[in-house]
Write an enzyme that holds these catalytic residues in place. Structure first.
Site, PDB file in Angstrom:
ATOM      1  N   LYS A 145     -52.090 -15.128 -94.981  1.00  0.00           N
ATOM      2  CA  LYS A 145     -52.618 -14.207 -93.967  1.00  0.00           C
ATOM      3  C   LYS A 145     -51.631 -13.060 -93.716  1.00  0.00           C
ATOM      4  O   LYS A 145     -52.046 -11.928 -93.443  1.00  0.00           O
ATOM      5  CB  LYS A 145     -52.910 -14.943 -92.656  1.00  0.00           C
ATOM      6  CG  LYS A 145     -54.053 -15.949 -92.712  1.00  0.00           C
ATOM      7  CD  LYS A 145     -55.396 -15.294 -92.982  1.00  0.00           C
ATOM      8  CE  LYS A 145     -55.952 -14.587 -91.785  1.00  0.00           C
ATOM      9  NZ  LYS A 145     -57.335 -14.050 -92.029  1.00  0.00           N
TER      10      LYS A 145
ATOM     11  N   TYR B 233     -51.324 -21.284 -95.649  1.00  0.00           N
ATOM     12  CA  TYR B 233     -52.467 -20.472 -95.202  1.00  0.00           C
ATOM     13  C   TYR B 233     -51.967 -19.244 -94.447  1.00  0.00           C
ATOM     14  O   TYR B 233     -52.373 -18.106 -94.710  1.00  0.00           O
ATOM     15  CB  TYR B 233     -53.381 -21.316 -94.317  1.00  0.00           C
ATOM     16  CG  TYR B 233     -54.478 -20.524 -93.637  1.00  0.00           C
ATOM     17  CD1 TYR B 233     -55.671 -20.249 -94.295  1.00  0.00           C
ATOM     18  CD2 TYR B 233     -54.319 -20.056 -92.333  1.00  0.00           C
ATOM     19  CE1 TYR B 233     -56.682 -19.520 -93.675  1.00  0.00           C
ATOM     20  CE2 TYR B 233     -55.315 -19.330 -91.710  1.00  0.00           C
ATOM     21  CZ  TYR B 233     -56.492 -19.062 -92.381  1.00  0.00           C
ATOM     22  OH  TYR B 233     -57.475 -18.335 -91.762  1.00  0.00           O
TER      23      TYR B 233
END
Length: 392
Positions: free
Chosen positions: A195, A191
């Site tokens: 980002k 994740y």
């Protein structure tokens, strides 16, 4: 925050503050007339003037049905902005908001929500706990690239991204970390890896020469009323008897940031970009500016909802190596069965290391100050989750 996305139909009549804008336009025209010594009579000039004023107060919140997004919409409305929301679903009803529902990766879906607005707040993201790598990449990276291109096509002037302070965290202590620290070469999870890709894309798209400026806001540990992640997951773990132990000595300081302070940072960034395009292409940490011991914060939430705080300690190195062994075991048996352990080395690091960040840059450049103190923030959050309180 949530996986956003959307085209659709506007729900309810748009509220664009036309009367106020006309009055503001008349006042502005009168000031121009006085300054120039000549009346502003050209109809074309007047039309462009009122259009520019209207556009300057209009914005779109991508992911506006999510946790952060809803708070963003509320504060923007309170400040007099006309607000569009673009998302995969309509999460609330408000006649002042125009909703557009569709796919974040589709320019055809996204364009109608961005046309005619000056500012876009992009806070759409899947929940990190989903472990869906394909979704992370599609929403955070592919979707964001589409946001950038569609903003340019629609004539948007400012793009403010909700990033994360974790883009510079590698599982070792960060104390008062500043924005000039390099991106993590070993991000804590996939994740966070996406980002990083997302933030690079947005900041790299900054182009003041073409009237398109971008910035990234890096909050850390967002919490507050209506939070769908931190508090509900914590209470569920407590109900299952999984919150008896703390990792380490309990002294490691961490930033948790109240959602209203995060929104305040976003709006300040947008408004300062209007006055100083040199701020574009940069990232800013936004925190409560009150680092707190990780386990103290969790304990305050737990005890506030009538659950016991963790009282037993596991040495950090013991927890870390146990998690490392578990990860190796999962790798060995992966050809036979797929497991998604929650007890991982990086999650141990999140619970047992120092990671708090300086927001001095935001203070200096944007005049940022937290609106809500940590004590008030925790109290308001606990009261908002009264329905999760343990009944004895």
């Amino acid at each position: 925050m949530k996986a956003a996305d959307t085209l659709g139909t506007a729900r309810g009549p748009p509220t664009d503050g036309t009367e106020k804008l006309t009055a503001d336009g008349a006042k502005f025209a009168a000031e121009m007339e006085q300054a120039a010594g000549e009346p502003v009579r050209d109809q074309g000039t007047w039309t462009h003037l009122t259009e520019d004023i209207a556009k300057a107060t209009k914005c779109t919140v991508i992911g506006g049905s999510g946790f952060l997004g809803q708070h963003m919409v509320e504060q923007l409305l309170a400040r007099g902005y006309a607000v569009n929301v673009f998302d995969i679903r309509q999460g609330f009803d408000d006649p002042r908001v125009r909703f557009f529902l569709g796919d974040l990766c589709s320019q055809q879906d996204l364009y109608p929500a961005l046309k005619g607005v000056s500012t876009v707040f992009h806070c759409a993201s899947p929940p990190p706990s989903s472990n869906n790598k394909e979704l992370f990449y599609r929403v955070n990276y592919v979707g964001t690239k589409n946001v950038i291109e569609t903003c340019k096509e629609a004539g948007v002037q400012k793009l403010i991204l909700t990033s994360s302070a974790s883009v510079i965290f590698e599982g070792v202590n960060i104390k008062n970390g500043t924005e000039d620290l390099p991106y993590a070469r070993k991000p804590i999870d996939y994740y966070t890896e996406t980002k990083i890709l997302q933030e690079r894309a947005v900041l790299g798209a900054n182009d003041p020469d073409r009237n398109f400026v971008t910035t990234a806001i890096r909050p850390h540990g967002i919490f507050g009323p209506r939070d769908p992640q931190l508090v509900p997951i914590l209470i569920e773990a407590a109900r299952k008897g999984k919150m008896k132990f703390m990792i380490g000595n309990g002294e490691n300081l961490v930033d948790f940031t109240f959602v209203e302070n995060v929104v305040h940072g976003h709006i300040l960034a947008a408004e300062h970009l209007s006055r100083d395009t040199a701020l574009g292409g940069k990232a800013f940490h936004i925190t409560n500016d009150e680092p707190i011991p990780f386990w103290t914060f969790l304990s305050r939430i737990l005890t506030g909802l009538n659950y016991e705080a963790p009282k037993y300690h596991i040495p950090y190195w013991v927890a870390y190596y146990l998690a490392l062994l578990l990860s190796l075991l999962v790798t060995v048996i992966s050809p036979i069965t797929q497991l998604q352990p929650t007890f991982t080395p990086m999650r141990v690091a999140l619970a047992g290391t120092f990671h708090y960040y300086s927001c001095e840059k935001a203070k200096r450049v944007m005049g940022y100050r937290p609106l809500v103190s940590m004590d008030d923030a925790v109290d308001r959050t606990v009261r908002s989750f009264h329905h999760l309180r343990k009944v004895e």
